[in-house]
Design an enzyme around this catalytic site. Structure first.
Site, PDB file in Angstrom:
ATOM      1  CB  SER A 117      -0.951  -0.053   1.203  1.00 54.75           C
ATOM      2  OG  SER A 117      -2.004   0.880   1.072  1.00 54.75           O
ATOM      3  CG  ASP A 259      -6.169  -4.539  -3.252  1.00 55.32           C
ATOM      4  OD1 ASP A 259      -6.306  -3.542  -2.540  1.00 55.32           O
ATOM      5  OD2 ASP A 259      -5.125  -5.223  -3.304  1.00 55.32           O
ATOM      6  CG  HIS A 286      -5.620  -2.705   0.781  1.00 57.11           C
ATOM      7  ND1 HIS A 286      -5.060  -2.350  -0.434  1.00 57.11           N
ATOM      8  CD2 HIS A 286      -5.030  -1.901   1.707  1.00 57.11           C
ATOM      9  CE1 HIS A 286      -4.181  -1.377  -0.237  1.00 57.11           C
ATOM     10  NE2 HIS A 286      -4.124  -1.097   1.045  1.00 57.11           N
TER      11      HIS A 286
END
Length: 306
Positions: A117, A259, A286
């Protein structure tokens, strides 16, 4: 059984009278292992290292280096810098990474880097600099190459939420009433669809990240915003697309079919990095390293072993 060593690296930040400290944990042996160590960059900003501990599945064969970035977790907190966009820059975190590499005696030695991320954003930025000459392999997981592309993906997912949830989000964001329990409940609907599909909800990894956000939101609120669905922080116009061609290390891209890092956000990595492979895991969001842990680790191990 893998050996574990914890420590702190002193990190001197220009403009601060006192030195900061970066907390780290090494799983495995950096000196005796024949394998390239993997440095793990957590997301958030501010989610801290715990939610990525499933990566210890790669140990003991691969030495792993976890750390909490400045302002977070067990590293130095700086709540008085909340909202200071001139202080909380990507350069600050790149310098911290380089400082940690030096502290661990890895400067000039072959390393692999994994970023999830926000950690993927940071990893990409660092990998495009001359200081990354010792980077052997790069992993970018559930990340984004530009905030505009991320916004496109998030907006599309938001439009798929139930109408009453969208109404709450729109109404309370207009008022900037982000602490309203009604807003938090609406955000959780999104999180259950696109943060993690693991049940029961929340998984210990999700809870670990959420706990850190609740304890100290300094970096998250300053760099990103009050929630995943409202981007108001200093990264609001960020992009690394112009520098991606400078990344020379073979790169693995990972994301989940559900995601919040939708394909549109990952696509520029695939288009502009020279040596790149992209894997999207079905039935994963995610936290695909949690949702499809076994498959995820298999792809990661194969890439790092090649």
């Amino acid at each position: 059984m893998s050996s574990t060593v914890e420590g702190t690296a002193e990190f001197k930040v220009p403009g601060l009278s006192d030195a900061c400290h970066t907390w780290y944990k090494v799983v495995g042996d950096l000196k005796s292992s024949s394998r390239t160590p993997l440095i793990i960059l957590h997301g958030g900003p501010g989610a801290c290292h715990e939610y990525l501990l499933p990566l210890t599945d790669l140990a003991p064969s691969i030495p792993l280096i976890f750390y909490d970035q400045i302002g977070n977790g067990r590293s130095t907190h700086l709540p008085d810098k909340a909202g200071d966009e001139n202080f909380w820059t990507i350069d600050l975190f790149k310098h911290e990474l380089e400082n940690l590499v030096s502290h661990l005696g890895l400067k000039g030695k072959s390393i692999d880097v994994y970023g999830h991320s926000w950690g993927g954003m940071l990893a990409a930025e660092w990998a495009a600099t001359p200081n990354s000459e010792n980077l052997r392999r790069l992993v970018i997981s559930s990340s984004l190459a530009s905030m505009d592309a991320w916004r496109t993906g998030i907006t599309a997912l938001r439009k798929q939420l139930p109408g009453d949830v969208q109404e709450v989000l729109d109404r309370l964001e207009e008022k900037k009433d982000f602490d309203n329990p009604e807003y938090e409940a609406a955000v959780e609907v999104f999180y259950k669809r696109h943060l993690s599909l693991a049940r029961p909800w929340p998984s210990e990894e999700v809870q670990a990240a959420l706990n850190w956000f609740a304890k100290d939101a300094t970096t998250y609120s300053t760099l990103y915003g009050p929630s995943e669905l409202y981007i108001s922080g200093s990264l609001r116009n960020w992009t690394c697309i112009p520098i991606l061609s400078k990344i020379k290390a073979p790169t693995l891209l990972l994301n989940g079919s559900e995601d919040e890092a939708q394909d549109v956000a990952m696509q520029p990595f695939f288009q502009h990095i020279e040596k790149v492979k992209w894997v999207t895991l079905d039935n994963a969001a995610h936290f695909s390293h949690v949702d499809q842990r076994e498959k995820y680790m298999r792809h990661l191990e194969a890439f790092l072993s090649a």
